[in-house]
Design a protein around this motif. Structure first.
Motif, mmCIF file in Angstrom:
data_model
loop_
_atom_site.group_PDB
_atom_site.id
_atom_site.type_symbol
_atom_site.label_atom_id
_atom_site.label_comp_id
_atom_site.label_asym_id
_atom_site.label_seq_id
_atom_site.Cartn_x
_atom_site.Cartn_y
_atom_site.Cartn_z
ATOM 1 N N ALA A 31 0.832 -1.206 0.000
ATOM 2 C CA ALA A 31 0.000 0.000 0.000
ATOM 3 C C ALA A 31 0.864 1.251 0.000
ATOM 4 N N LYS A 34 2.540 1.609 -3.435
ATOM 5 C CA LYS A 34 1.595 2.096 -4.440
ATOM 6 C C LYS A 34 1.392 3.600 -4.311
ATOM 7 N N ASP A 35 1.278 4.052 -3.085
ATOM 8 C CA ASP A 35 1.119 5.486 -2.846
ATOM 9 C C ASP A 35 2.319 6.261 -3.379
ATOM 10 N N GLY A 71 -7.607 1.180 -3.586
ATOM 11 C CA GLY A 71 -6.415 1.396 -2.776
ATOM 12 C C GLY A 71 -6.715 2.049 -1.440
ATOM 13 N N SER A 72 -5.670 2.257 -0.660
ATOM 14 C CA SER A 72 -5.815 3.001 0.593
ATOM 15 C C SER A 72 -6.181 4.444 0.270
#
Length: 202
Positions: A31, A34-35, A71-72
Motif C-alpha cells: 500500500a 503504491k502510494d 487502494g488506501s
C-alpha cells in the motif's frame, strides 16, 4: 508551476528507465509503495507531454485506476493526482483513462469529500476537456440530467445524443435522433420538457 530543475529531473528519471518499475509498483507493490509510486508518476507526468505518453505506453493507466478504485485513502489520492496529470491536454490519455473505468470511482471520490476529492474533480475536468464522450460518461455517472439535455441539444457526438435519450426518453429515442446539428426541433421540446418534469426537473 514546475521549475526547470524539476523538469530536468523528470526527464532524467524517464531517460534512465524509471517509469516501468514505478508502474510495476503501482500494480503490485505494498500500500505504501503504491502510494509513493503513484505520486512519483503524477510528478513525472506534470507538464511533461513525453512522460504522459511514456507512462501510458508502459501500461500505467489501468493500475492507477485500480488504485483509485480499491487502494488506501492515501494511495487513492496519489493515483487521482497522477490521472489528472496524465489527462491534462492529452486526448489519447483522456480516452484511455475513461476506457479503463476511471470515471465512476472518480465521481464517487468527489462525493465522498475525503482525501483526494478535489483532485478527483480536477481529473474529471481534464477528462472532459474537448471530449464530448467523456462529458457524457461523467454526466451519466453523476446522474446529471440537465447536462445531458445540454449535450443532446448542442453536442455533435452521437454518444451524447444517445445518452441523453436513455436518460430522458427511453421509449422515445426519436426525440434525440431528430436533432439536426445538435439542435432539438421546436415541436419536440414539449416532449423533452415532459420527460424532465417526470424526473423532478423544471
Amino acid at each position: 508551476m514546475v521549475d526547470a530543475v524539476a523538469v530536468a529531473g523528470h526527464v532524467a528519471i524517464a531517460a534512465a528507465g524509471g517509469i516501468a518499475p514505478l508502474v510495476e509498483l503501482v500494480r503490485s507493490g505494498s500500500a505504501d509503495a503504491k502510494d509513493s509510486a503513484a505520486r512519483a508518476l503524477g510528478n513525472l507526468a506534470c507538464a511533461n507531454d513525453d512522460n504522459q505518453v511514456a507512462i501510458a505506453a508502459a501500461g500505467g493507466i489501468a493500475p492507477l485506476v485500480e488504485v483509485v478504485r480499491s487502494g488506501s485513502d492515501r494511495a487513492k489520492a496519489s493515483a487521482v493526482g497522477a490521472l489528472a496529470n496524465l489527462a491534462y491536454y492529452n486526448p489519447d490519455n483522456q480516452v484511455a483513462i475513461a476506457a479503463a473505468g476511471a470515471i465512476a470511482p472518480l465521481v464517487a471520490l468527489t462525493r465522498s469529500g475525503g482525501q483526494g476529492a478535489e483532485d478527483a474533480e480536477a481529473a474529471l475536468t481534464n477528462l472532459a476537456y474537448n471530449n464530448v464522450d467523456n462529458q457524457v460518461l461523467i454526466a451519466e455517472a453523476k446522474g446529471d440530467i440537465k447536462t445531458l439535455v445540454v449535450l443532446a441539444r448542442s453536442g455533435s457526438s452521437a454518444a451524447a445524443k444517445n445518452a441523453a435519450a436513455r436518460f430522458l426518453a427511453r421509449r422515445r429515442l426519436v426525440i434525440v435522433r431528430k436533432c439536426v446539428d445538435g439542435k432539438v426541433p421546436a415541436e419536440l421540446d414539449p416532449a423533452i420538457a415532459a420527460c424532465l418534469a417526470r424526473r423532478g426537473f423544471s
